[in-house]
Design a protein around this motif. Structure first.
Motif, short mmCIF file in Angstrom:
data_model
loop_
_atom_site.label_atom_id
_atom_site.label_comp_id
_atom_site.label_asym_id
_atom_site.label_seq_id
_atom_site.Cartn_x
_atom_site.Cartn_y
_atom_site.Cartn_z
N GLY A 23 0.83 -1.19 0.00
CA GLY A 23 0.00 0.00 0.00
C GLY A 23 0.87 1.24 0.00
O GLY A 23 2.10 1.16 -0.04
N LEU A 24 0.23 2.40 0.05
CA LEU A 24 0.98 3.66 0.07
C LEU A 24 1.59 3.96 1.44
O LEU A 24 2.56 4.69 1.52
CB LEU A 24 0.06 4.82 -0.34
N LEU A 25 1.00 3.41 2.51
CA LEU A 25 1.49 3.67 3.85
C LEU A 25 1.86 2.37 4.55
O LEU A 25 1.26 1.33 4.29
CB LEU A 25 0.43 4.40 4.68
N ASP A 26 2.84 2.46 5.42
CA ASP A 26 3.27 1.30 6.20
C ASP A 26 2.73 1.34 7.63
O ASP A 26 3.05 0.47 8.43
CB ASP A 26 4.80 1.23 6.22
N GLY A 27 1.95 2.37 7.93
CA GLY A 27 1.38 2.47 9.26
C GLY A 27 1.08 3.91 9.62
O GLY A 27 1.09 4.80 8.76
N MET A 91 5.47 10.94 7.09
CA MET A 91 6.88 10.92 7.45
C MET A 91 7.51 9.74 6.74
O MET A 91 6.93 8.65 6.71
CB MET A 91 7.04 10.76 8.97
N ILE A 92 8.68 9.96 6.15
CA ILE A 92 9.41 8.89 5.48
C ILE A 92 10.62 8.54 6.35
O ILE A 92 11.39 9.43 6.73
CB ILE A 92 9.87 9.33 4.08
N LEU A 93 10.76 7.26 6.67
CA LEU A 93 11.88 6.79 7.48
C LEU A 93 12.69 5.80 6.64
O LEU A 93 12.12 4.95 5.96
CB LEU A 93 11.38 6.11 8.75
N LEU A 94 14.00 5.90 6.70
CA LEU A 94 14.88 5.03 5.93
C LEU A 94 15.76 4.21 6.86
O LEU A 94 16.29 4.72 7.84
CB LEU A 94 15.75 5.86 4.99
N CYS A 101 10.08 3.28 4.98
CA CYS A 101 8.84 3.09 5.74
C CYS A 101 8.12 4.43 5.74
O CYS A 101 8.66 5.44 6.19
CB CYS A 101 9.18 2.65 7.17
N ASP A 102 6.89 4.46 5.19
CA ASP A 102 6.09 5.69 5.13
C ASP A 102 4.98 5.61 6.18
O ASP A 102 4.20 4.66 6.18
CB ASP A 102 5.45 5.85 3.76
N LEU A 103 4.94 6.62 7.05
CA LEU A 103 3.95 6.64 8.12
C LEU A 103 3.04 7.85 8.01
O LEU A 103 3.51 8.96 7.73
CB LEU A 103 4.62 6.67 9.49
N LEU A 104 1.76 7.64 8.24
CA LEU A 104 0.83 8.74 8.43
C LEU A 104 1.16 9.34 9.79
O LEU A 104 1.33 8.60 10.77
CB LEU A 104 -0.62 8.22 8.44
N PRO A 125 -3.88 -3.34 4.64
CA PRO A 125 -2.94 -3.82 3.61
C PRO A 125 -3.43 -3.49 2.20
O PRO A 125 -4.60 -3.63 1.88
CB PRO A 125 -2.92 -5.34 3.83
N GLY A 126 -2.52 -2.98 1.39
CA GLY A 126 -2.84 -2.68 0.00
C GLY A 126 -3.61 -1.40 -0.23
O GLY A 126 -4.02 -1.12 -1.35
N SER A 127 -3.81 -0.60 0.79
CA SER A 127 -4.58 0.63 0.65
C SER A 127 -3.87 1.61 -0.29
O SER A 127 -2.66 1.79 -0.23
CB SER A 127 -4.79 1.30 2.01
N VAL A 128 -4.63 2.23 -1.15
CA VAL A 128 -4.09 3.21 -2.08
C VAL A 128 -4.42 4.64 -1.65
O VAL A 128 -4.26 5.58 -2.43
CB VAL A 128 -4.59 2.97 -3.53
N LEU A 129 -4.87 4.81 -0.42
CA LEU A 129 -5.19 6.14 0.08
C LEU A 129 -3.94 6.80 0.65
O LEU A 129 -3.26 6.24 1.50
CB LEU A 129 -6.28 6.06 1.15
N ALA A 130 -3.64 7.99 0.17
CA ALA A 130 -2.48 8.75 0.63
C ALA A 130 -2.78 9.35 2.01
O ALA A 130 -3.93 9.46 2.43
CB ALA A 130 -2.14 9.85 -0.37
N ALA A 131 -1.73 9.78 2.69
CA ALA A 131 -1.86 10.35 4.03
C ALA A 131 -2.81 11.54 4.04
O ALA A 131 -3.70 11.64 4.89
CB ALA A 131 -0.49 10.74 4.57
N GLY A 132 -2.65 12.46 3.10
CA GLY A 132 -3.51 13.63 3.05
C GLY A 132 -4.97 13.29 2.82
O GLY A 132 -5.86 13.93 3.37
N VAL A 133 -5.23 12.26 2.03
CA VAL A 133 -6.61 11.82 1.77
C VAL A 133 -7.22 11.26 3.05
O VAL A 133 -8.37 11.57 3.39
CB VAL A 133 -6.64 10.77 0.64
#
Length: 192
Positions: A23-27, A91-94, A101-104, A125-133
């Motif tokens: 998905g777009l987010l990992d948590g 937030m993007i964590l590397l 890892c992309d977190l809302l 899992p598999g969500s295509v919704l972005a954090a802003g959405v």
């Protein structure tokens, strides 16, 4: 004089279950303040096992009053960068082991019920919704819930008025579903 420090509180974090669906987010993460120097170390510690050692973090400065360049974490330093183009609610964590890892990021002042809904939505899992959405949807849901509570309060007043001999409230209108009307099979024009 000895100064005793309270241990940092555990990070309020919810991660997407491991599946083959990307998905777009990992948590989602719900910090207690907007102070990255205080909030990042518990987050980095909580992510150590599932993601490995976090070495870099990227944020949008819109949501953070101060963005430090380096934040000490347990046993290492986390380098922090900021990008105006990045979604302010993400937030993007590397890390060296997992990669990215992309977190809302749920604002600290968010009501607990709203934060719980956002945590659940961000970990599908598999969500295509972005954090802003997700944040926009929650803002709309929160308004609808507040409006419903106000409506219930108003209705209780109407019920008392109705019991005293007032008239019935007008029937509720049904909302329009969708932006187009789709003709029913019996009403469709036939081709010749």
């Amino acid at each position: 004089m000895t100064t005793a420090y309270a241990p940092p509180l555990a990070a309020r974090l919810s991660l997407t279950p491991k599946t083959t669906l990307a998905g777009l987010l990992d948590g989602a993460w719900w910090p207690r303040s907007r102070d990255l120097a205080v909030e990042l170390p518990p987050l980095v510690d909580a992510l150590e096992e599932p993601c490995g050692r976090i070495t870099r973090v990227a944020v949008n400065p819109t949501r953070w009053p101060v963005v430090p360049h380096k934040v000490p974490a347990t046993g290492h330093t986390v380098h922090v960068g900021w990008f105006d183009e990045q979604d302010p609610d993400k937030m993007i964590l590397l890390s060296y082991t997992v990669g990215r890892c992309d977190l809302l990021v749920i604002p600290p002042e968010t009501e607990p019920a709203a934060a719980a809904r956002l945590m659940a939505a961000a970990t599908i899992p598999g969500s295509v919704l972005a954090a802003g959405v997700l944040m926009s949807d929650e803002a709309a849901t929160g308004r609808r819930m507040r409006d419903a509570r106000s409506s219930e309060d108003a209705r209780s007043g109407e019920d008392a008025w109705e019991a005293d001999g007032g008239s019935a409230p007008p029937p509720l209108r049904h909302p329009v579903v969708g932006s187009r009307m789709i003709p029913l099979p019996g009403n469709a024009r036939r081709r010749r």
